[in-house]
Motif scaffolding. Structure first.
Motif, PDB file in Angstrom:
ATOM      1  N   LYS A 203       0.719  -1.061   0.158  1.00  0.00           N
ATOM      2  CA  LYS A 203       0.018  -0.036  -0.033  1.00  0.00           C
ATOM      3  C   LYS A 203       0.911   1.031   0.068  1.00  0.00           C
ATOM      4  N   LEU A 204       1.831   1.078   0.891  1.00  0.00           N
ATOM      5  CA  LEU A 204       2.741   2.398   0.813  1.00  0.00           C
ATOM      6  C   LEU A 204       3.629   2.760  -0.376  1.00  0.00           C
ATOM      7  N   LEU A 205       3.944   1.318  -0.959  1.00  0.00           N
ATOM      8  CA  LEU A 205       4.842   1.396  -2.415  1.00  0.00           C
ATOM      9  C   LEU A 205       4.049   2.357  -3.543  1.00  0.00           C
ATOM     10  N   ARG A 206       2.570   2.039  -3.186  1.00  0.00           N
ATOM     11  CA  ARG A 206       1.722   2.484  -4.448  1.00  0.00           C
ATOM     12  C   ARG A 206       1.727   4.044  -4.427  1.00  0.00           C
ATOM     13  N   PHE A 207       2.248   4.551  -3.391  1.00  0.00           N
ATOM     14  CA  PHE A 207       1.873   6.109  -3.239  1.00  0.00           C
ATOM     15  C   PHE A 207       3.315   6.610  -3.547  1.00  0.00           C
ATOM     16  N   THR A 208       4.485   6.042  -3.793  1.00  0.00           N
ATOM     17  CA  THR A 208       5.877   6.616  -3.910  1.00  0.00           C
ATOM     18  C   THR A 208       6.052   7.735  -4.690  1.00  0.00           C
TER      19      THR A 208
END
Lengths: 234, 111
Positions: free
Chosen positions: B41-46
């Motif tokens: 989930k965090l990676l998707r927003f980088t």
């Protein structure tokens, strides 16, 4: 349906990748222009496009170099921009996990937005293809785009030397970045992340170059994840 | 920019290695093991977390004007964001933004 061979699959990849040249090449030309304008040498500019092959990360590194940021911070920001490719890598495993190691390594080197998106569309349309044939399709797409990416960078670097400073070419960098952000704003969570990124980055401008950006990025990622979780629960 | 040739090649080399390792991560090293959903989930927003933070100071306090807010640059960036979002296309955003930027520079006598 005819039987797929290495040749037929590879050729289809080359053909399917063709139209995407038009989308990718302007970025490479702009990178060449902006990097030459910033004072990088031709060999360094080509080195970026040949070894890194990742437009957004190249622009991120270039901008931080223009700002004279510390090397560790440049690497952190540029690699953060590329972290989405870890997701691409994960998404390819069901299709290519059983392909030979050299193919998986080659696919990894050429795994950028265009080649990934096109290949996933093909894999979903033809799930029965053997893993090594799927890898050949991927490499077919990369066959045209990758050399063209380097060549377009070279052309941009050559053009950039002849454009006088009053044309403010340095401003093409933020324009490129913002243009990449627009299509990514797919949900409220993405908008919230982008907003927090701007606000925190501006609030921390007093910190050494690049430091505020890293903190802003972490805050923004957390915001995106929290807002998305909240939206899913509703 | 004040880096030596060696420093610039260090940046290029480490970026190349780091980028390759990110791309090779699952395909070559980690395999088919699942990642914690929070990490995914965090990676998707980088990208959307890094790029706007980089643009905001450049749009509001450009170096070319010594850090003074300059309306043409600010307007160009807003147009880029609006058009690239509306057309779902980076290229359309770039062309619209470049048009506004250079038309604005000419109109205000900066070019």
């Amino acid at each position: 349906m005819t039987t797929a061979t290495v040749k037929s699959v590879y050729r289809k990849g080359v053909r399917d990748g063709g139209p995407f040249l038009l989308m990718a090449l302007p970025f490479a030309v702009f990178f060449g222009v902006a990097a030459a304008d910033a004072g990088l040498m031709l060999s360094q500019i080509i080195g970026f496009s040949l070894l890194v092959i990742a437009g957004a990360a190249q622009f991120a590194a270039l901008q931080m170099m223009i700002d004279d940021a510390a090397i560790a911070l440049i690497l952190l920001a540029a690699l953060a921009v590329n972290l989405r490719m870890a997701m691409y890598s994960a998404a390819l495993v069901p299709h290519l996990g059983a392909a030979p190691l050299w193919q998986r390594a080659a696919v990894s080197y050429f795994n950028f937005d265009q080649s990934y998106v096109l290949s996933m569309m093909e894999y979903e349309a033809r799930p029965e293809l053997a893993p090594h044939l799927k890898a050949w399709y991927f490499l077919g797409i990369a066959t045209l785009i990758s050399p063209a990416w380097v060549l377009a960078t070279y052309l941009g670097a050559q053009i950039g030397q002849f454009i006088p400073p009053e044309y403010s070419l340095e401003f093409t960098v933020p324009i490129m970045f913002m243009a990449m952000v627009g299509p990514m704003l797919k949900s409220l969570a993405h908008v919230a992340a982008a907003f927090v990124s701007c606000v925190v980055s501006l609030a921390l401008l007093f910190l050494p170059s690049g430091m505020g950006l890293i903190i802003a990025a972490f805050c923004a990622m957390a915001t995106g994840a929290v807002v998305e979780t909240w939206a899913e629960r509703r | 920019m004040s880096y030596s040739n060696a420093e610039i090649w260090t940046i290029i080399g480490l970026m190349a290695i780091g980028t390759f390792l990110i791309r090779f991560s699952f395909l070559g090293l980690i395999g088919d093991r699942p990642m914690p959903p929070v990490v995914l989930k965090l990676l998707r927003f980088t990208p959307v977390a890094v790029l706007p933070g980089m643009v905001a100071p450049l749009a509001l306090f450009p170096d070319a004007t010594g850090g003074q807010t300059e309306p043409v640059r600010l307007l160009a960036i807003i147009v880029v964001l609006g058009v690239s979002w509306w057309r779902r296309s980076a290229l359309w955003g770039i062309f619209a933004g470049a048009l506004v930027f250079y038309a604005g520079l000419i109109a205000t006598g900066q070019l």
